[in-house]
Every structure is written in C-alpha cells, then in structure tokens.
Write a protein that holds these residues in place. Structure first.
Motif, PDB file in Angstrom:
ATOM      1  N   GLN A  23       0.809  -1.213   0.000  1.00  0.00           N
ATOM      2  CA  GLN A  23       0.000   0.000   0.000  1.00  0.00           C
ATOM      3  C   GLN A  23       0.847   1.270   0.000  1.00  0.00           C
ATOM      4  O   GLN A  23       0.481   2.278  -0.613  1.00  0.00           O
ATOM      5  CB  GLN A  23      -0.944  -0.011   1.205  1.00  0.00           C
ATOM      6  CG  GLN A  23      -2.033  -1.069   1.130  1.00  0.00           C
ATOM      7  CD  GLN A  23      -2.973  -0.856  -0.042  1.00  0.00           C
ATOM      8  OE1 GLN A  23      -3.267   0.271  -0.432  1.00  0.00           O
ATOM      9  NE2 GLN A  23      -3.457  -1.958  -0.609  1.00  0.00           N
ATOM     10  N   GLU A  24       1.983   1.210   0.669  1.00  0.00           N
ATOM     11  CA  GLU A  24       2.873   2.377   0.681  1.00  0.00           C
ATOM     12  C   GLU A  24       3.438   2.642  -0.707  1.00  0.00           C
ATOM     13  O   GLU A  24       3.488   3.791  -1.168  1.00  0.00           O
ATOM     14  CB  GLU A  24       4.011   2.157   1.682  1.00  0.00           C
ATOM     15  CG  GLU A  24       4.948   3.351   1.811  1.00  0.00           C
ATOM     16  CD  GLU A  24       6.041   3.130   2.839  1.00  0.00           C
ATOM     17  OE1 GLU A  24       7.017   3.903   2.824  1.00  0.00           O
ATOM     18  OE2 GLU A  24       5.934   2.182   3.640  1.00  0.00           O
ATOM     19  N   LEU A  25       3.851   1.577  -1.361  1.00  0.00           N
ATOM     20  CA  LEU A  25       4.380   1.719  -2.724  1.00  0.00           C
ATOM     21  C   LEU A  25       3.285   2.184  -3.677  1.00  0.00           C
ATOM     22  O   LEU A  25       3.522   3.035  -4.541  1.00  0.00           O
ATOM     23  CB  LEU A  25       4.968   0.387  -3.198  1.00  0.00           C
ATOM     24  CG  LEU A  25       5.535   0.362  -4.621  1.00  0.00           C
ATOM     25  CD1 LEU A  25       6.656   1.385  -4.766  1.00  0.00           C
ATOM     26  CD2 LEU A  25       6.042  -1.038  -4.972  1.00  0.00           C
ATOM     27  N   LEU A  26       2.081   1.622  -3.543  1.00  0.00           N
ATOM     28  CA  LEU A  26       0.964   2.035  -4.389  1.00  0.00           C
ATOM     29  C   LEU A  26       0.690   3.519  -4.224  1.00  0.00           C
ATOM     30  O   LEU A  26       0.464   4.234  -5.209  1.00  0.00           O
ATOM     31  CB  LEU A  26      -0.281   1.217  -4.039  1.00  0.00           C
ATOM     32  CG  LEU A  26      -1.569   1.584  -4.794  1.00  0.00           C
ATOM     33  CD1 LEU A  26      -1.395   1.408  -6.295  1.00  0.00           C
ATOM     34  CD2 LEU A  26      -2.746   0.761  -4.278  1.00  0.00           C
ATOM     35  N   ALA A  27       0.727   3.995  -2.998  1.00  0.00           N
ATOM     36  CA  ALA A  27       0.492   5.415  -2.740  1.00  0.00           C
ATOM     37  C   ALA A  27       1.562   6.280  -3.402  1.00  0.00           C
ATOM     38  O   ALA A  27       1.261   7.351  -3.960  1.00  0.00           O
ATOM     39  CB  ALA A  27       0.467   5.670  -1.232  1.00  0.00           C
ATOM     40  N   GLN A  28       2.800   5.813  -3.371  1.00  0.00           N
ATOM     41  CA  GLN A  28       3.891   6.546  -4.007  1.00  0.00           C
ATOM     42  C   GLN A  28       3.695   6.618  -5.522  1.00  0.00           C
ATOM     43  O   GLN A  28       3.913   7.656  -6.145  1.00  0.00           O
ATOM     44  CB  GLN A  28       5.222   5.881  -3.674  1.00  0.00           C
ATOM     45  CG  GLN A  28       5.625   5.981  -2.210  1.00  0.00           C
ATOM     46  CD  GLN A  28       6.880   5.172  -1.904  1.00  0.00           C
ATOM     47  OE1 GLN A  28       7.496   4.585  -2.797  1.00  0.00           O
ATOM     48  NE2 GLN A  28       7.262   5.129  -0.630  1.00  0.00           N
ATOM     49  N   VAL A  29       3.265   5.492  -6.096  1.00  0.00           N
ATOM     50  CA  VAL A  29       3.036   5.455  -7.539  1.00  0.00           C
ATOM     51  C   VAL A  29       1.885   6.373  -7.939  1.00  0.00           C
ATOM     52  O   VAL A  29       1.986   7.137  -8.913  1.00  0.00           O
ATOM     53  CB  VAL A  29       2.748   4.004  -7.994  1.00  0.00           C
ATOM     54  CG1 VAL A  29       2.261   3.981  -9.441  1.00  0.00           C
ATOM     55  CG2 VAL A  29       3.997   3.148  -7.853  1.00  0.00           C
ATOM     56  N   LEU A  30       0.783   6.306  -7.213  1.00  0.00           N
ATOM     57  CA  LEU A  30      -0.361   7.156  -7.515  1.00  0.00           C
ATOM     58  C   LEU A  30      -0.009   8.631  -7.406  1.00  0.00           C
ATOM     59  O   LEU A  30      -0.533   9.469  -8.155  1.00  0.00           O
ATOM     60  CB  LEU A  30      -1.527   6.815  -6.578  1.00  0.00           C
ATOM     61  CG  LEU A  30      -2.132   5.417  -6.771  1.00  0.00           C
ATOM     62  CD1 LEU A  30      -3.245   5.188  -5.757  1.00  0.00           C
ATOM     63  CD2 LEU A  30      -2.651   5.232  -8.186  1.00  0.00           C
ATOM     64  N   GLU A  31       0.908   8.952  -6.514  1.00  0.00           N
ATOM     65  CA  GLU A  31       1.339  10.340  -6.352  1.00  0.00           C
ATOM     66  C   GLU A  31       2.084  10.825  -7.598  1.00  0.00           C
ATOM     67  O   GLU A  31       2.016  12.020  -7.942  1.00  0.00           O
ATOM     68  CB  GLU A  31       2.232  10.463  -5.112  1.00  0.00           C
ATOM     69  CG  GLU A  31       2.529  11.887  -4.681  1.00  0.00           C
ATOM     70  CD  GLU A  31       1.297  12.660  -4.228  1.00  0.00           C
ATOM     71  OE1 GLU A  31       1.366  13.900  -4.203  1.00  0.00           O
ATOM     72  OE2 GLU A  31       0.273  12.014  -3.893  1.00  0.00           O
ATOM     73  N   ILE A  32       2.773   9.905  -8.273  1.00  0.00           N
ATOM     74  CA  ILE A  32       3.477  10.268  -9.511  1.00  0.00           C
ATOM     75  C   ILE A  32       2.495  10.769 -10.555  1.00  0.00           C
ATOM     76  O   ILE A  32       2.720  11.781 -11.228  1.00  0.00           O
ATOM     77  CB  ILE A  32       4.279   9.067 -10.053  1.00  0.00           C
ATOM     78  CG1 ILE A  32       5.428   8.709  -9.096  1.00  0.00           C
ATOM     79  CG2 ILE A  32       4.825   9.373 -11.455  1.00  0.00           C
ATOM     80  CD1 ILE A  32       6.151   7.434  -9.464  1.00  0.00           C
ATOM     81  N   TYR A  33       1.366  10.057 -10.702  1.00  0.00           N
ATOM     82  CA  TYR A  33       0.354  10.470 -11.672  1.00  0.00           C
ATOM     83  C   TYR A  33      -0.201  11.859 -11.346  1.00  0.00           C
ATOM     84  O   TYR A  33      -0.568  12.623 -12.247  1.00  0.00           O
ATOM     85  CB  TYR A  33      -0.805   9.472 -11.687  1.00  0.00           C
ATOM     86  CG  TYR A  33      -0.447   8.100 -12.209  1.00  0.00           C
ATOM     87  CD1 TYR A  33      -0.057   7.909 -13.528  1.00  0.00           C
ATOM     88  CD2 TYR A  33      -0.520   6.985 -11.375  1.00  0.00           C
ATOM     89  CE1 TYR A  33       0.265   6.645 -14.008  1.00  0.00           C
ATOM     90  CE2 TYR A  33      -0.201   5.713 -11.837  1.00  0.00           C
ATOM     91  CZ  TYR A  33       0.190   5.543 -13.158  1.00  0.00           C
ATOM     92  OH  TYR A  33       0.510   4.300 -13.629  1.00  0.00           O
ATOM     93  N   LYS A  34      -0.241  12.201 -10.066  1.00  0.00           N
ATOM     94  CA  LYS A  34      -0.806  13.485  -9.645  1.00  0.00           C
ATOM     95  C   LYS A  34       0.192  14.625  -9.730  1.00  0.00           C
ATOM     96  O   LYS A  34      -0.183  15.772 -10.025  1.00  0.00           O
ATOM     97  CB  LYS A  34      -1.319  13.369  -8.203  1.00  0.00           C
ATOM     98  CG  LYS A  34      -2.543  12.481  -8.032  1.00  0.00           C
ATOM     99  CD  LYS A  34      -2.905  12.328  -6.567  1.00  0.00           C
ATOM    100  CE  LYS A  34      -3.222  13.662  -5.913  1.00  0.00           C
ATOM    101  NZ  LYS A  34      -3.627  13.499  -4.497  1.00  0.00           N
TER     102      LYS A  34
END
Length: 219
Positions: free
Chosen positions: A36-47
């Motif tokens: 979940q931490e990695l997923l959050a980091q990835v989603l932040e890239i898109y934003k």
C-alpha cells in the motif's frame, strides 16, 4: 511489506481488478497483497508529474473513446495530437523504411514535424561488438553493419524530439533504444518476419497442430 505470492496475474481467470470486485479476488490476487505504501507513491506520480499524469489521462481517454475502432497508427496520431507533441522521433529498422516513409507522409500531411533515424546509422561492422563472422547474416562475406539503437536514441535526443516511435527494431535492439531514449516512447511495429510483423499470431496458434510450442504446452 506485500505478502509473497507464488502465483501472479497470469494465473488468474477472474480479473476482478478491472472493476474492483473484492469478493471475487482469488487468494493470491496481487491487488489484495499490494504494498500500500508503494501504491500510494506510484499514484502520487500520476498526480504530481505533469507529463506522466497527462500521458496516463490522455491514453485512458483515447481507450475509452475509440477502443476497438482505431488502428494502432490512428491511436498513435491521436496521442500525438492530444499531447501536443511538436517533433516526433522515429527509430526505424532499415528493413521497414518503406513502412516508415508511408507513416512520415501521413505526419507531413498533418503538418507534424518528424525526424527519422535508421538502425544502421554509423555503418559499423558487427564484428566491432564481438559478433563472429559466421554469425552474420552474410556469414562473413564482407562488411555487415550492426544495428545501433543507442546511437538512434542519442541522435533523436540531439534533435530535441519530444516523442519517439519505434518501427520494427529487432528484439533486444528495441530494448537498448527504450533504455536510452530520453523522450517518451511508443512501439508502433514489432518486427516478426515469419508472421508478417504480427507476433501475437504465434500465441493464437499455440495450441494448433502446427504449433512450435507443443512441448512447452504439453500438447
């Protein structure tokens, strides 16, 4: 940390992740076990990354509007238009230069600037990178230029291209180009001389009587 899974997405017959259908996720589902931490980091890239976020958004919109209706060439042109790319770099196999010329005519008609670099740029003999004479296509009967995908990438970078397209580079050569391309890159044509540049046909016919994969598939 995410749980270690012995099975992966290719083992799933449900694909419930397409609609976030948790009750149908198999026990080994990677979405269920995602970090979940990695997923959050990835989603932040898109934003936060303007370019990557725009590519993701525009690609999804094209998919939603034209899925199953546009060809790969048309989808590529649509992406170029919507992203506002001004100069297109083309890394082409010299053996598919005719196909590249046709595509360039389409770009020119649409007033899209482009720059093409063939894979044999530099005309360096294959022996320079350690290819034995007998392993050349000409079996050592004189000079045979190596494919030079890293130089293709550097040449397009020098031209300031903001979007690159791969047309027909060999397996491995495309890997080197993608590794060194500074600009975002898509692959328009994947070379497959045996199947008319339609490599998925090998998988569509994998279970047929003519399959070359009978041993692997235990047919």
């Amino acid at each position: 940390m995410a749980a270690k899974c012995t099975r992966t997405c290719s083992d799933c017959a449900v694909l419930a992740c397409r609609g976030k259908n948790e009750e149908k996720y198999p026990a080994f589902c990677l979405t269920e076990h995602v970090d979940q931490e990695l997923l959050a980091q990835v989603l932040e890239i898109y934003k936060t990354d303007e370019e990557l976020g725009k590519i993701a958004r525009i690609s999804a919109e094209i998919e939603g509007e034209f899925y199953g209706r546009l060809t790969r060439v048309e989808e590529t042109l649509e992406l170029i238009d919507r992203m506002g790319y001004k100069k297109i770099g083309i890394a082409s196999c010299v053996g598919l230069m005719n196909e590249t010329r046709i595509f360039c005519k389409i770009l020119k008609a649409r007033k899209i600037d482009y720059y093409t670099v063939g894979c044999k740029i530099g005309a360096v003999d294959k022996t320079f990178i350690g290819v034995p004479e007998e392993k050349k296509l000409n079996h050592g009967c004189g000079h045979e230029s190596m494919c030079n995908p890293i130089m293709q990438a550097k040449a397009l970078e020098a031209q300031g291209t903001d979007f690159n397209i791969v047309i027909g580079l060999c397996v491995g050569h495309d890997t080197l180009f993608l590794r060194h391309s500074k600009a975002p890159t898509t692959v328009m044509i994947v070379k497959d001389r045996v199947l008319g540049h339609n490599p998925v046909a090998a998988l569509y016919t994998a279970t047929s009587m003519y399959s070359r994969f009978k041993k692997e598939l235990k047919l």
